[in-house]
Design a protein around this motif. Structure first.
Motif, PDB file in Angstrom:
ATOM      1  N   UNK A  51       0.769  -1.124  -0.074  1.00  0.00           N
ATOM      2  CA  UNK A  51       0.043   0.094   0.013  1.00  0.00           C
ATOM      3  C   UNK A  51       0.881   1.242   0.036  1.00  0.00           C
ATOM      4  N   UNK A  52       0.872   2.062  -1.013  1.00  0.00           N
ATOM      5  CA  UNK A  52       1.690   3.171  -1.104  1.00  0.00           C
ATOM      6  C   UNK A  52       1.407   4.290   0.035  1.00  0.00           C
ATOM      7  N   UNK A  53       0.448   4.306   0.359  1.00  0.00           N
ATOM      8  CA  UNK A  53       0.107   5.310   1.380  1.00  0.00           C
ATOM      9  C   UNK A  53       0.694   4.803   2.565  1.00  0.00           C
ATOM     10  N   UNK A  54       1.232   3.674   2.941  1.00  0.00           N
ATOM     11  CA  UNK A  54       2.023   3.216   3.876  1.00  0.00           C
ATOM     12  C   UNK A  54       3.304   3.316   3.678  1.00  0.00           C
ATOM     13  N   UNK A  55       3.720   3.508   2.649  1.00  0.00           N
ATOM     14  CA  UNK A  55       5.356   3.771   2.539  1.00  0.00           C
ATOM     15  C   UNK A  55       5.445   5.255   2.157  1.00  0.00           C
ATOM     16  N   UNK A  56       4.663   6.110   1.681  1.00  0.00           N
ATOM     17  CA  UNK A  56       5.012   7.523   1.442  1.00  0.00           C
ATOM     18  C   UNK A  56       4.220   8.219   2.604  1.00  0.00           C
ATOM     19  N   UNK A  57       4.994   8.118   3.909  1.00  0.00           N
ATOM     20  CA  UNK A  57       4.523   8.555   5.115  1.00  0.00           C
ATOM     21  C   UNK A  57       5.722   8.744   5.973  1.00  0.00           C
ATOM     22  N   UNK A  58       5.394   9.602   7.146  1.00  0.00           N
ATOM     23  CA  UNK A  58       6.518   9.767   8.051  1.00  0.00           C
ATOM     24  C   UNK A  58       7.561  10.812   7.421  1.00  0.00           C
TER      25      UNK A  58
ATOM     26  N   UNK B 192      -8.649  -1.156  -3.577  1.00  0.00           N
ATOM     27  CA  UNK B 192      -7.525  -1.327  -2.561  1.00  0.00           C
ATOM     28  C   UNK B 192      -6.463  -2.111  -3.443  1.00  0.00           C
ATOM     29  N   UNK B 193      -6.251  -2.014  -4.579  1.00  0.00           N
ATOM     30  CA  UNK B 193      -5.433  -2.793  -5.507  1.00  0.00           C
ATOM     31  C   UNK B 193      -4.152  -3.018  -5.270  1.00  0.00           C
ATOM     32  N   UNK B 194      -3.248  -1.605  -4.872  1.00  0.00           N
ATOM     33  CA  UNK B 194      -2.232  -1.792  -4.504  1.00  0.00           C
ATOM     34  C   UNK B 194      -1.691  -2.551  -3.264  1.00  0.00           C
ATOM     35  N   UNK B 195      -2.888  -3.024  -2.355  1.00  0.00           N
ATOM     36  CA  UNK B 195      -2.334  -3.972  -1.334  1.00  0.00           C
ATOM     37  C   UNK B 195      -2.737  -5.380  -1.891  1.00  0.00           C
ATOM     38  N   UNK B 196      -3.296  -5.538  -3.059  1.00  0.00           N
ATOM     39  CA  UNK B 196      -3.337  -6.954  -3.636  1.00  0.00           C
ATOM     40  C   UNK B 196      -2.763  -7.482  -4.605  1.00  0.00           C
ATOM     41  N   UNK B 197      -2.189  -6.628  -5.288  1.00  0.00           N
ATOM     42  CA  UNK B 197      -1.253  -6.912  -6.382  1.00  0.00           C
ATOM     43  C   UNK B 197      -0.046  -6.215  -6.423  1.00  0.00           C
ATOM     44  N   UNK B 198       1.080  -6.728  -6.194  1.00  0.00           N
ATOM     45  CA  UNK B 198       2.592  -5.912  -5.981  1.00  0.00           C
ATOM     46  C   UNK B 198       2.859  -4.999  -7.443  1.00  0.00           C
ATOM     47  N   UNK B 199       2.059  -5.484  -8.385  1.00  0.00           N
ATOM     48  CA  UNK B 199       2.267  -4.644  -9.607  1.00  0.00           C
ATOM     49  C   UNK B 199       1.648  -3.311  -9.450  1.00  0.00           C
ATOM     50  N   UNK B 200       0.475  -3.420  -9.040  1.00  0.00           N
ATOM     51  CA  UNK B 200      -0.280  -2.075  -8.905  1.00  0.00           C
ATOM     52  C   UNK B 200       0.395  -1.272  -8.056  1.00  0.00           C
ATOM     53  N   UNK B 201       0.842  -1.888  -6.705  1.00  0.00           N
ATOM     54  CA  UNK B 201       1.612  -0.992  -5.832  1.00  0.00           C
ATOM     55  C   UNK B 201       2.999  -0.538  -6.168  1.00  0.00           C
TER      56      UNK B 201
END
Length: 346
Positions: free
Chosen positions: A68-75, A273-282
């Motif tokens: 999930x990119x939102x959990x990466x682009x944080x902090x 929520x595709x970026x949590x389900x398929x790494x390619x979307x992430x």
């Protein structure tokens, strides 16, 4: 054409803001191991085989963050975290870490849909910021080499990592055309994603695809935009067959068959929520977000150089109002930009 199933994931970043670009990105892989057929839903078939090099958001053992990119682009280190995955992946595919924003855009950017005037605003000509911004080049190269080694061992080949960076002038032009069709911003965004999907099908040498796009909003029916993206040929040379498999709030799935010299069979769908389900979307989301951040950095540098008291903006509507008002109050006629060159119509 090459055999084997190609899986592709798409996502966008920046649909909601008033300032800065919309970026639509995609990532495609082919595997020589595991399932060769689509499964009617996104497939998390990469994180396991690539576990030596890839981990979930928040991993702190040196692996790349994919999820999930939102959990990466944080902090406080959000740019560093997303930059590391984006640039290591680009280097995995292209064999080098780009040295500047302009070089990165040369490697992954799509120009097929632009007019010459779409990037007239001055910051588009000043994308010379050195990359990487927050990380050591050697560390990204090492992460990329580790990713490439894990992929080789797992029989995974990266095929396509591209992005369409849509600046304000083009957003405004295309939205005006969409409204003339009685469409909305969301229908325009759906078409922008499907336009990239069609480009991937045209550029990747394969006959069978599973294409998954992250679903934004509550739309369930996609037949109309799919027919628009993949129209019947106006002359001879093949046909297009589109079949609805299922439409739900969380997942809408279709089968697309293109006949003729370049025949293709495509399983295509939109998923919440595709970026949590398929790494390619992430991976697509990570590239889209990273490119948007890089363009915004150039955008903010340009205006702050002219109005030193100005605070940088992320471009979202409320803060964009503040930014626009301060710029126009300070520069007035000296701004030298038409509004449609830098402010999106909503």
């Amino acid at each position: 054409m090459s055999g084997g199933l190609v899986r592709v994931g798409f996502d966008e970043a920046g649909l909601g803001p008033t300032l800065g670009p919309l970026v639509v990105a995609g990532f495609a892989t082919r595997s020589t191991k595991g399932a060769s057929r689509g499964a009617g839903s996104p497939s998390d078939d990469l994180r396991g085989p690539l576990a030596a090099a890839v981990g979930p958001p928040g991993v702190r053992d040196g692996r790349l963050e994919v999820g999930d990119s939102k959990k990466i682009h944080t902090g406080s280190r959000k740019l560093a975290r997303i930059e590391r995955t984006a640039l290591a992946t680009v280097a995995w595919i292209h064999g080098r870490v780009p040295g500047s924003v302009a070089e990165l855009l040369e490697l992954v950017g799509v120009g097929e849909f632009e007019l010459a005037e779409d990037r007239r605003a001055p910051w588009w000509a000043a994308l010379d910021e050195a990359l990487p911004i927050t990380s050591e080049r050697g560390a990204i190269e090492a992460a990329s080499a580790q990713l490439a080694a894990a992929a080789r061992a797992a029989g995974i080949t990266p095929l396509w990592y591209r992005a369409d960076v849509v600046g304000a002038a083009r957003v405004n032009r295309e939205l005006e055309a969409e409204h003339a069709r009685e469409g909305t911003k969301n229908t325009w965004a759906t078409h922008a994603v499907l336009r990239m999907a069609k480009l991937a099908l045209d550029e990747i040498d394969a006959r069978r695809f599973a294409v998954w796009c992250d679903k934004a909003g509550g739309r369930q029916a996609y037949l109309e935009p799919l027919h628009r993206a993949f129209p019947e040929p106006s002359a001879g040379g093949g046909s297009v067959t589109l079949e609805r498999i299922g439409e739900r709030r969380d997942l809408s799935c279709y089968e697309l068959s293109l006949s003729g010299a370049d025949a293709r069979e495509v399983e295509l769908g939109f998923v919440m929520g595709g970026d949590r389900l398929d790494p390619r979307i992430s991976w697509a989301s990570i590239l889209a977000k990273y490119l948007r951040e890089l363009i915004l950095r150039a955008f903010n540098r340009y205006f702050i150089a002219r109005v030193p008291s100005l605070r940088a903006t992320a471009g979202y509507p409320q803060d964009a109002k503040r930014f626009i008002a301060e710029v126009e109050a300070a520069l007035g006629r000296e701004l030298g930009l038409e509004r449609e060159q830098w402010i999106r119509s909503l």
